[in-house]
Design a protein around this motif. Structure first.
Motif, mmCIF file in Angstrom:
data_model
loop_
_atom_site.group_PDB
_atom_site.id
_atom_site.type_symbol
_atom_site.label_atom_id
_atom_site.label_comp_id
_atom_site.label_asym_id
_atom_site.label_seq_id
_atom_site.Cartn_x
_atom_site.Cartn_y
_atom_site.Cartn_z
ATOM 1 N N PHE A 233 6.321 -2.286 14.975
ATOM 2 C CA PHE A 233 6.543 -3.594 15.589
ATOM 3 C C PHE A 233 7.537 -3.490 16.738
ATOM 4 O O PHE A 233 7.264 -3.957 17.851
ATOM 5 N N VAL A 234 8.660 -2.851 16.489
ATOM 6 C CA VAL A 234 9.698 -2.720 17.520
ATOM 7 C C VAL A 234 9.193 -1.891 18.696
ATOM 8 O O VAL A 234 9.394 -2.257 19.860
ATOM 9 N N LEU A 235 8.506 -0.791 18.409
ATOM 10 C CA LEU A 235 7.972 0.036 19.493
ATOM 11 C C LEU A 235 6.975 -0.745 20.337
ATOM 12 O O LEU A 235 7.013 -0.684 21.569
ATOM 13 N N GLY A 236 6.090 -1.499 19.684
ATOM 14 C CA GLY A 236 5.123 -2.304 20.427
ATOM 15 C C GLY A 236 5.799 -3.297 21.359
ATOM 16 O O GLY A 236 5.383 -3.475 22.499
ATOM 17 N N LEU A 237 6.872 -3.938 20.879
ATOM 18 C CA LEU A 237 7.610 -4.884 21.727
ATOM 19 C C LEU A 237 8.285 -4.174 22.896
ATOM 20 O O LEU A 237 8.253 -4.649 24.031
ATOM 21 N N ILE A 238 8.893 -3.033 22.608
ATOM 22 C CA ILE A 238 9.629 -2.293 23.650
ATOM 23 C C ILE A 238 8.688 -1.794 24.747
ATOM 24 O O ILE A 238 9.019 -1.855 25.935
ATOM 25 N N LEU A 239 7.511 -1.307 24.354
ATOM 26 C CA LEU A 239 6.596 -0.718 25.333
ATOM 27 C C LEU A 239 6.156 -1.696 26.422
ATOM 28 O O LEU A 239 5.925 -1.288 27.560
ATOM 29 N N THR B 59 0.806 -1.215 0.000
ATOM 30 C CA THR B 59 0.000 0.000 0.000
ATOM 31 C C THR B 59 0.846 1.274 0.000
ATOM 32 O O THR B 59 0.552 2.222 -0.731
ATOM 33 N N TYR B 60 1.919 1.291 0.796
ATOM 34 C CA TYR B 60 2.677 2.528 0.994
ATOM 35 C C TYR B 60 4.122 2.456 0.524
ATOM 36 O O TYR B 60 4.882 3.409 0.715
ATOM 37 N N GLY B 61 4.539 1.333 -0.011
ATOM 38 C CA GLY B 61 5.915 1.191 -0.502
ATOM 39 C C GLY B 61 6.911 1.001 0.627
ATOM 40 O O GLY B 61 6.565 0.551 1.723
ATOM 41 N N ILE B 62 8.140 1.383 0.351
ATOM 42 C CA ILE B 62 9.228 1.228 1.330
ATOM 43 C C ILE B 62 8.915 1.970 2.631
ATOM 44 O O ILE B 62 9.186 1.461 3.722
ATOM 45 N N SER B 63 8.338 3.154 2.517
ATOM 46 C CA SER B 63 8.028 3.912 3.740
ATOM 47 C C SER B 63 7.011 3.159 4.604
ATOM 48 O O SER B 63 7.067 3.221 5.833
ATOM 49 N N GLY B 64 6.089 2.426 3.963
ATOM 50 C CA GLY B 64 5.144 1.601 4.717
ATOM 51 C C GLY B 64 5.840 0.462 5.432
ATOM 52 O O GLY B 64 5.500 0.138 6.569
ATOM 53 N N GLY B 65 6.822 -0.137 4.767
ATOM 54 C CA GLY B 65 7.593 -1.211 5.395
ATOM 55 C C GLY B 65 8.394 -0.715 6.577
ATOM 56 O O GLY B 65 8.447 -1.367 7.624
ATOM 57 N N ILE B 66 8.991 0.456 6.427
ATOM 58 C CA ILE B 66 9.778 1.044 7.522
ATOM 59 C C ILE B 66 8.858 1.394 8.692
ATOM 60 O O ILE B 66 9.186 1.122 9.852
ATOM 61 N N SER B 67 7.696 1.970 8.387
ATOM 62 C CA SER B 67 6.736 2.298 9.441
ATOM 63 C C SER B 67 6.269 1.031 10.155
ATOM 64 O O SER B 67 6.109 1.027 11.386
ATOM 65 N N SER B 68 6.083 -0.032 9.405
ATOM 66 C CA SER B 68 5.667 -1.309 9.980
ATOM 67 C C SER B 68 6.729 -1.850 10.936
ATOM 68 O O SER B 68 6.407 -2.299 12.039
ATOM 69 N N LEU C 222 0.966 -6.557 20.943
ATOM 70 C CA LEU C 222 1.175 -5.117 20.769
ATOM 71 C C LEU C 222 2.177 -4.856 19.646
ATOM 72 O O LEU C 222 2.021 -3.907 18.880
ATOM 73 N N GLY C 223 3.183 -5.713 19.514
ATOM 74 C CA GLY C 223 4.122 -5.583 18.399
ATOM 75 C C GLY C 223 3.435 -5.757 17.062
ATOM 76 O O GLY C 223 3.681 -5.003 16.114
ATOM 77 N N VAL C 224 2.542 -6.730 16.958
ATOM 78 C CA VAL C 224 1.810 -6.960 15.709
ATOM 79 C C VAL C 224 0.885 -5.785 15.405
ATOM 80 O O VAL C 224 0.778 -5.352 14.256
ATOM 81 N N ILE C 225 0.237 -5.244 16.435
ATOM 82 C CA ILE C 225 -0.598 -4.057 16.233
ATOM 83 C C ILE C 225 0.252 -2.928 15.653
ATOM 84 O O ILE C 225 -0.152 -2.233 14.717
ATOM 85 N N ALA D 17 3.037 -3.288 13.930
ATOM 86 C CA ALA D 17 3.454 -3.641 12.573
ATOM 87 C C ALA D 17 2.332 -3.373 11.573
ATOM 88 O O ALA D 17 2.595 -2.993 10.429
ATOM 89 N N ILE D 18 1.111 -3.538 12.003
ATOM 90 C CA ILE D 18 -0.017 -3.338 11.100
ATOM 91 C C ILE D 18 -0.338 -1.854 10.926
ATOM 92 O O ILE D 18 -0.584 -1.393 9.817
ATOM 93 N N LYS D 19 -0.304 -1.091 12.009
ATOM 94 C CA LYS D 19 -0.767 0.306 11.956
ATOM 95 C C LYS D 19 0.315 1.361 12.179
ATOM 96 O O LYS D 19 0.049 2.541 12.036
ATOM 97 N N GLY D 20 1.512 0.970 12.564
ATOM 98 C CA GLY D 20 2.593 1.938 12.708
ATOM 99 C C GLY D 20 2.792 2.427 14.126
ATOM 100 O O GLY D 20 1.995 2.157 15.024
ATOM 101 N N PRO D 21 3.898 3.176 14.317
ATOM 102 C CA PRO D 21 4.296 3.584 15.672
ATOM 103 C C PRO D 21 3.339 4.555 16.359
ATOM 104 O O PRO D 21 3.118 4.441 17.566
ATOM 105 N N ASP D 22 2.760 5.490 15.638
ATOM 106 C CA ASP D 22 1.849 6.443 16.284
ATOM 107 C C ASP D 22 0.618 5.733 16.833
ATOM 108 O O ASP D 22 0.197 5.968 17.962
ATOM 109 N N PHE D 23 0.061 4.855 16.039
ATOM 110 C CA PHE D 23 -1.133 4.126 16.454
ATOM 111 C C PHE D 23 -0.827 3.214 17.633
ATOM 112 O O PHE D 23 -1.588 3.159 18.601
ATOM 113 N N VAL D 24 0.289 2.485 17.564
ATOM 114 C CA VAL D 24 0.602 1.539 18.636
ATOM 115 C C VAL D 24 0.871 2.278 19.949
ATOM 116 O O VAL D 24 0.540 1.774 21.027
#
Length: 168
Positions: free
Chosen positions: A55-61, A42-51, A79-82, A84-91
């Motif tokens: 993911f990492v932020l969800g795990l860390i939190l 959907t968003y290209g490379i930037s979508g992959g990076i955001s994912s 929370l990591g999967v959430i 990865a699906i929606k990005g760091p702001d959402f998680v």
């Protein structure tokens, strides 16, 4: 499409956490892969990076509560999967709302058990000792903590996910 993946994953994990007190990798791993690929598509490379960031932020939190024995690994991975699906702001929004809801549920559980005052003191003294403000003490481990009835944190994560949709 991404939102549908998240809703289905969250509802399945909520069900399994309530029914079996487990959040299964067999649900999380495909959701992680589909969410990551959907973001790239959907968003290209930037979508992959955001994912990846989500993911990492969800795990860390939730890593520290997990490391202290306050929750299971499935909650952390969910929370990591959430993320990865929606990005760091959402998680991060999900984390904040879930923490608030989880705190409220914990208070209700402690009040129903009749040990709110003792548990609250134990949390405060243990926290102050972790900050080295008082001598080392951990009142959260031991005989009293074995009698504590826990609740599936998937409830708070699911509620946090759906509330995050409302506030965004």
């Amino acid at each position: 499409m991404i939102d549908v993946i998240l809703v289905i994953t969250t509802l399945v994990c909520l069900y399994t956490d309530l029914r079996y007190k487990k959040i299964y990798n067999v649900v999380l791993i495909p959701a992680l892969a589909i969410g990551f690929l959907a973001n790239i598509y959907t968003y290209g490379i930037s979508g992959g990076i955001s994912s990846i960031k989500g993911f990492v932020l969800g795990l860390i939190l939730l890593f520290i509560p997990f490391a202290l024995g306050g929750m299971g690994g499935g909650d952390v991975k969910l929370l990591g999967v959430i993320g990865a699906i929606k990005g760091p702001d959402f998680v991060f929004s999900v984390f904040l709302v879930a923490a608030l809801i989880g705190g409220i549920i914990s208070i209700v559980v402690m009040i129903r058990q009749g040990n709110f005052t003792e548990r609250f003191k134990a949390v405060i003294f243990t926290f102050l000792s972790m900050l080295h403000l008082i001598p080392p003490v951990n009142l959260l481990k031991g005989k009293e903590s074995e009698q504590v009835i826990s609740f599936p944190y998937g409830i708070a994560l699911a509620a946090g996910t759906f509330m995050a949709y409302l506030v965004r």
